[in-house]
Design an enzyme around this catalytic site. Structure first.
Site, PDB file in Angstrom:
ATOM      1  N   ASP A  13       0.607  -1.197   0.251  1.00  0.00           N
ATOM      2  CA  ASP A  13      -0.560  -0.122  -0.023  1.00  0.00           C
ATOM      3  C   ASP A  13       1.198   1.484   0.298  1.00  0.00           C
ATOM      4  O   ASP A  13       0.594   2.384   0.336  1.00  0.00           O
ATOM      5  CB  ASP A  13      -0.218   0.228   1.289  1.00  0.00           C
ATOM      6  CG  ASP A  13      -1.835  -1.341   1.071  1.00  0.00           C
ATOM      7  OD1 ASP A  13      -2.196  -1.171   0.223  1.00  0.00           O
ATOM      8  OD2 ASP A  13      -2.212  -2.138   2.136  1.00  0.00           O
ATOM      9  N   LYS A  16       1.665   1.962  -5.024  1.00  0.00           N
ATOM     10  CA  LYS A  16       2.412   1.635  -6.640  1.00  0.00           C
ATOM     11  C   LYS A  16       2.019   1.881  -7.049  1.00  0.00           C
ATOM     12  O   LYS A  16       1.632   2.545  -8.590  1.00  0.00           O
ATOM     13  CB  LYS A  16       2.806   0.090  -6.655  1.00  0.00           C
ATOM     14  CG  LYS A  16       3.392  -0.468  -5.673  1.00  0.00           C
ATOM     15  CD  LYS A  16       3.164  -1.571  -5.295  1.00  0.00           C
ATOM     16  CE  LYS A  16       2.146  -2.691  -4.468  1.00  0.00           C
ATOM     17  NZ  LYS A  16       2.229  -2.062  -2.777  1.00  0.00           N
ATOM     18  N   GLY A  40      -4.382  -4.326  -4.167  1.00  0.00           N
ATOM     19  CA  GLY A  40      -5.654  -2.878  -4.200  1.00  0.00           C
ATOM     20  C   GLY A  40      -4.587  -1.908  -4.761  1.00  0.00           C
ATOM     21  O   GLY A  40      -3.888  -1.175  -3.078  1.00  0.00           O
ATOM     22  N   HIS A  41      -4.335  -2.010  -6.218  1.00  0.00           N
ATOM     23  CA  HIS A  41      -3.530  -0.467  -6.100  1.00  0.00           C
ATOM     24  C   HIS A  41      -4.877   0.828  -6.622  1.00  0.00           C
ATOM     25  O   HIS A  41      -5.577   0.133  -7.800  1.00  0.00           O
ATOM     26  CB  HIS A  41      -3.013  -0.746  -7.374  1.00  0.00           C
ATOM     27  CG  HIS A  41      -2.038  -2.156  -7.063  1.00  0.00           C
ATOM     28  ND1 HIS A  41      -1.532  -2.435  -7.954  1.00  0.00           N
ATOM     29  CD2 HIS A  41      -1.949  -2.368  -5.507  1.00  0.00           C
ATOM     30  CE1 HIS A  41      -0.177  -3.360  -7.093  1.00  0.00           C
ATOM     31  NE2 HIS A  41      -0.738  -3.698  -6.052  1.00  0.00           N
ATOM     32  N   GLN A 224       1.621  -6.482  -3.113  1.00  0.00           N
ATOM     33  CA  GLN A 224       2.529  -6.640  -1.653  1.00  0.00           C
ATOM     34  C   GLN A 224       3.727  -5.683  -1.592  1.00  0.00           C
ATOM     35  O   GLN A 224       3.704  -4.545  -1.610  1.00  0.00           O
ATOM     36  CB  GLN A 224       2.182  -7.856  -1.692  1.00  0.00           C
ATOM     37  CG  GLN A 224       1.010  -7.904  -1.254  1.00  0.00           C
ATOM     38  CD  GLN A 224       0.985  -8.975  -2.624  1.00  0.00           C
ATOM     39  OE1 GLN A 224       1.133  -9.848  -3.712  1.00  0.00           O
ATOM     40  NE2 GLN A 224      -0.938  -8.644  -3.086  1.00  0.00           N
TER      41      GLN A 224
HETATM   42  P1  GDP Z   1      -0.750   0.180  -3.168  1.00  0.00           P
HETATM   43  O1  GDP Z   1      -1.253  -0.952  -3.291  1.00  0.00           O
HETATM   44  O2  GDP Z   1       0.293   0.511  -3.093  1.00  0.00           O
HETATM   45  O3  GDP Z   1      -1.018   0.505  -4.914  1.00  0.00           O
HETATM   46  O4  GDP Z   1      -1.604   1.925  -2.538  1.00  0.00           O
HETATM   47  P2  GDP Z   1      -2.675   1.929  -2.586  1.00  0.00           P
HETATM   48  O5  GDP Z   1      -3.783   2.077  -3.943  1.00  0.00           O
HETATM   49  O6  GDP Z   1      -3.101   0.119  -1.644  1.00  0.00           O
HETATM   50  O7  GDP Z   1      -2.715   3.085  -0.604  1.00  0.00           O
HETATM   51  C1  GDP Z   1      -1.998   3.707  -2.006  1.00  0.00           C
HETATM   52  C2  GDP Z   1      -3.544   4.885  -0.866  1.00  0.00           C
HETATM   53  O8  GDP Z   1      -3.070   6.693  -1.168  1.00  0.00           O
HETATM   54  C3  GDP Z   1      -4.699   4.918  -2.398  1.00  0.00           C
HETATM   55  O9  GDP Z   1      -5.161   5.596  -1.963  1.00  0.00           O
HETATM   56  C4  GDP Z   1      -3.638   6.203  -3.193  1.00  0.00           C
HETATM   57  O10 GDP Z   1      -5.177   6.877  -3.823  1.00  0.00           O
HETATM   58  C5  GDP Z   1      -3.241   7.598  -2.414  1.00  0.00           C
HETATM   59  N1  GDP Z   1      -1.998   7.478  -2.526  1.00  0.00           N
HETATM   60  C6  GDP Z   1      -0.906   7.951  -3.578  1.00  0.00           C
HETATM   61  N2  GDP Z   1      -0.318   8.463  -3.482  1.00  0.00           N
HETATM   62  C7  GDP Z   1      -0.649   9.869  -2.390  1.00  0.00           C
HETATM   63  C8  GDP Z   1       0.382  10.853  -1.565  1.00  0.00           C
HETATM   64  O11 GDP Z   1       1.398  11.194  -2.768  1.00  0.00           O
HETATM   65  N3  GDP Z   1      -0.444  11.748  -1.153  1.00  0.00           N
HETATM   66  C9  GDP Z   1      -1.477  11.077  -0.713  1.00  0.00           C
HETATM   67  N4  GDP Z   1      -2.484  11.735   0.072  1.00  0.00           N
HETATM   68  N5  GDP Z   1      -2.618  10.002  -1.383  1.00  0.00           N
HETATM   69  C10 GDP Z   1      -1.606   9.451  -1.931  1.00  0.00           C
HETATM   70  P1  IMO Z   2      -1.123  -4.437  -2.128  1.00  0.00           P
HETATM   71  O1  IMO Z   2      -0.616  -4.810  -3.628  1.00  0.00           O
HETATM   72  C1  IMO Z   2      -0.915  -4.687   1.756  1.00  0.00           C
HETATM   73  C2  IMO Z   2      -1.489  -8.706   3.827  1.00  0.00           C
HETATM   74  C3  IMO Z   2      -2.273  -9.478   4.229  1.00  0.00           C
HETATM   75  C4  IMO Z   2      -1.673 -10.528   5.080  1.00  0.00           C
HETATM   76  C5  IMO Z   2      -1.235 -11.239   4.347  1.00  0.00           C
HETATM   77  C6  IMO Z   2      -0.964 -12.326   4.260  1.00  0.00           C
HETATM   78  O2  IMO Z   2      -2.233  -3.910  -2.305  1.00  0.00           O
HETATM   79  O3  IMO Z   2       0.185  -3.891  -1.278  1.00  0.00           O
HETATM   80  P2  IMO Z   2      -2.726 -12.982   2.023  1.00  0.00           P
HETATM   81  O4  IMO Z   2      -3.891 -12.291   1.730  1.00  0.00           O
HETATM   82  O5  IMO Z   2      -1.902 -12.374   0.454  1.00  0.00           O
HETATM   83  O6  IMO Z   2      -1.721 -14.611   1.932  1.00  0.00           O
HETATM   84  O7  IMO Z   2      -2.061 -12.460   3.312  1.00  0.00           O
HETATM   85  O8  IMO Z   2      -0.223 -10.162   3.794  1.00  0.00           O
HETATM   86  N1  IMO Z   2      -1.575  -7.947   2.019  1.00  0.00           N
HETATM   87  C7  IMO Z   2      -1.568  -6.922   1.914  1.00  0.00           C
HETATM   88  N2  IMO Z   2      -0.927  -5.666   3.190  1.00  0.00           N
HETATM   89  N3  IMO Z   2      -1.216  -4.205   0.874  1.00  0.00           N
HETATM   90  C8  IMO Z   2      -1.124  -5.877   0.335  1.00  0.00           C
HETATM   91  O9  IMO Z   2      -1.092  -6.016  -1.343  1.00  0.00           O
HETATM   92  C9  IMO Z   2      -1.176  -6.726   1.144  1.00  0.00           C
HETATM   93  N4  IMO Z   2      -2.197  -8.025  -0.220  1.00  0.00           N
HETATM   94  C10 IMO Z   2      -1.583  -9.148   1.161  1.00  0.00           C
HETATM   95  O10 IMO Z   2      -2.780  -8.484   4.499  1.00  0.00           O
HETATM   96  O11 IMO Z   2      -1.110  -9.616   6.794  1.00  0.00           O
HETATM   97 MG    MG Z   3      -3.185  -1.581  -1.876  1.00  0.00          MG
END
Ligand code: GDP
Ligand code: IMO
Ligand code: MG
Length: 434
Positions: A13, A16, A40-41, A224
C-alpha cells in the site's frame, strides 16, 4: 530503452498503483509478476477512482499492453468482475489485456482451505485477505495446481479439478468440517469463464520477448511489498509470493539480464495491514492522525491499516534485497500538519545495537527502534511541482531519509493525482523512465 521494476519497499500500500499509472505513459507494456486479487492498487484520474486488484494499473493508459504474468494467481470470477468494471468505464480490456497460460487458477475451495488454516488451533493467524492466495500457491508449489492452460483441455481439467476437490474434502473431514459447496456447478462456471477469457490467454513470456525484440519497453508492477515477500519478509507474517525484485524475472519469464532498473516505492511514514511485527508502529494519537489524514484503510478488505514512522533500517534492508536504484517517496502531504516527525534510525535488540534484519518474528517483535525527531514544516505540500519549491524543512526531512536509507530519492508524491508528483531532473528515476 529500459525495462524497469516498480515495487513496494515496505509492507504494501505504498502507492504503487499511482506510481505505475503515472510512469506507464513512458512504457509499451505493464506486467504484473506475482500476487493476485489480494492487491488493491488505487488510482485517481481526475474525479474517477479505480481500484485495480488483478489487472495491471497500466491498463488505464490507452495503448499500453497489460500482462498478467505466470507468477500471478488468477481468480477467474474476480477477473471477470474487474474486467466488467473497467469496461463500464470505457476501457478496451479485451484489446489491452493478456493472461499467461502458465498462471495458476484460484478456485473457491482455496478460500475454504484458507479459512480452515487461519482458524486452526495452535496455528498463528496471519490476518490474510481471505482470497485463497496462500492455498493456491501451496498447490502450485505442491505440483498439483491447475494452470490457465489446463482449462482448455476439458478432460484433463475435469480430472485435475475433481482430484483437487477430493483432496480438499479429505482435509475438511480431518478437521470435522462439513461443506455444502456444489463443486460440480462450480466447475461448469469455471469452464464458462474460461471460454470468455480464451482470446486473452497466451504464452506471455513469448509475448514479452517479442515486445523487447521490437524495442518496446516493459514496466513490472509489484504487488504487496518486500516485507511481505515469502523469503525476505517478516515470515510467517507474509504473503505467499516473491514480491521483491527477483520475482519479476521468475514471474514473467523476462530474463534478469534484460531488466535495467528497480524503483522502490515507500511512504514518507509506514503502514501495515494484518498481523505481524511492526517495530515503528504508533498506537497513540499520532498513529490515529496518520490513519485519518492518510485515509489508511485497506483497499481490498477495508481494514484499518496500522500506522507508524519511517523505518530507515527497514528501508536499507529492502534496498539491499532489491537493489533499488531510486525511491519514490509517497504521501509526504500526510505529514504536513505535524510539529515534529520521528524517524527510526537504528534498531536495538535486548539493549544491543543490531545492524541486520532479524530472521525470526519473535526477534522482530522485540526490536526497540531508536528515533531521531525531525522538525515538521507545517505548510501544505500538495501539488508542489518541484523539489526545490518544497518547504525547507520538508526538503531537510527527505534529504535525511535519503541519507539514512542510502538510496537516492528520485521522486516525491504529494497527493493521489497524477500531477501531484515530482520527478527530480537528473535523478536515476528520470533516467530510467526516459
Ligand atoms: P498500492 O497498493 O501500493 O497501490 O497502494 P494503495 O492504493 O493500496 O494505497 C495508497 C493510497 O494512497 C491510495 O488511496 C492512493 O490514492 C493514495 N495516495 C498515493 N499517493 C499519495 C500521495 O502522495 N498523497 C496522498 N495523500 N495519497 C496518496
Ligand atoms: P498491495 O498490492 C498490504 C497482507 C495481508 C496479510 C498478508 C497475507 O495493495 O500493496 P494474503 O491474503 O496475501 O495471504 O495475506 O499480506 N497483504 C497486503 N497488505 N497490501 C497488499 O497488497 C497486501 N496483500 C496482502 O493483509 O497480512
Ligand atoms: Mg494496496
Amino acid at each position: 530503452m529500459s525495462n524497469v521494476i516498480v515495487l513496494g519497499a515496505q509492507w504494501g500500500d505504498e502507492g504503487k498503483g499511482k506510481v505505475v499509472d503515472l510512469l506507464a505513459e513512458q512504457f509499451s507494456v505493464v506486467a504484473r509478476y506475482q500476487g493476485g486479487h489480494n492487491a488493491g492498487h488505487t488510482v485517481y484520474i481526475g474525479p474517477k477512482k479505480f481500484v485495480l486488484k488483478l489487472i495491471p494499473s497500466g491498463i488505464l493508459r490507452p495503448g499500453v499492453m497489460a500482462v498478467i504474468g505466470n507468477g500471478v494467481v488468477v481468480d477467474l470470477e474476480a477477473l471477470a468482475e474487474e474486467m466488467a468494471t473497467l469496461e463500464a468505464a470505457g476501457i478496451d480490456v479485451a484489446k489491452q489485456l493478456r493472461i499467461s497460460n502458465r498462471a495458476h487458477a484460484i478456485f473457491p475451495f482455496h478460500r475454504l482451505v484458507e479459512k480452515m488454516s487461519e482458524a486452526r488451533e495452535n496455528r498463528i493467524p496471519i490476518g490474510t485477505t481471505a482470497r485463497g492466495i496462500g492455498p493456491c500457491y501451496e498447490d502450485k508449489i505442491g505440483r498439483r495446481g491447475i494452470r490457465i492452460a489446463d482449462l482448455y483441455d476439458p478432460e484433463s481439467f475435469r480430472d485435475l479439478y475433481d482430484t483437487l476437490v477430493e483432496d480438499k474434502k479429505t482435509l475438511a473431514a480431518t478437521f470435522n468440517l462439513s461443506d455444502t459447496v456444489d463443486y460440480a456447478a462450480m466447475r461448469s462456471r469455471i469452464e464458462t469463464l474460461a471460454e470468455k477469457f480464451k482470446p486473452l490467454v497466451c504464452d506471455t513470456a513469448a509475448l514479452l520477448a517479442e515486445a523487447m525484440a521490437n524495442r518496446q519497453n516493459i514496466l513490472f508492477e509489484g504487488a504487496q511489498g518486500t516485507m511481505l515477500d515469502i523469503d525476505h519478509g517478516t515470515y510467517p507474517f507474509v504473503t505467499s509470493s516473491s514480491a521483491s525484485a527477483g520475482g519479476a524475472a521468475t514471474g514473467t519469464g523476462v530474463p534478469p539480464t534484460r531488466i535495467h532498473g528497480v524503483i522502490g516505492v515507500s511512504k514518507a511514514y509506514i503502514t501495515r495491514v494484518g498481523s505481524g511485527p511492526f517495530p515503528t508502529e504508533d498506537h497513540g494519537e499520532a498513529g490515529e492522525m496518520l490513519r485519518r489524514e492518510g485515509k489508511e484503510f485497506g483497499a481490498v478488505t477495508g481494514r484499518p491499516r496500522r500506522c507508524g514512522w519511517f523505518d530507515a533500517p527497514l528501508l536499507r534492508y529492502t534496498a539491499m534485497v532489491n537493489g533499488f536504484d531510486t525511491l519514490m517517496i509517497t504521501k509526504l502531504d500526510v505529514l504536513d500538519s505535524l510539529d515534529e516527525i520521528p524517524v527510526c534510525v537504528g534498531y536495538k535488540l535486548r539493549g544491543q545495537e543490531i545492524h541486520e534484519m532479524p530472521a525470526t518474528y519473535r526477534a522482530l517483535e522485540a526490536i526497540e527502534p531508536v528515533y531521531q525527531k525531525m522538525p515538521g514544516w507545517k505548510t501544505a505540500t500538495r501539488g508542489i511541482p518541484a523539489f526545490e519549491a518544497l518547504p525547507e524543512k520538508a526538503r531537510a526531512y527527505l534529504n535525511f531519509l535519503e541519507e539514512r536509507s542510502g538510496v537516492e530519492i528520485g521522486g516525491v508524491s504529494t497527493g493521489p493525482e497524477r500531477n501531484e508528483t515530482i520527478i527530480r531532473p537528473g535523478s536515476k528515476m528520470a533516467d530510467l523512465i526516459r
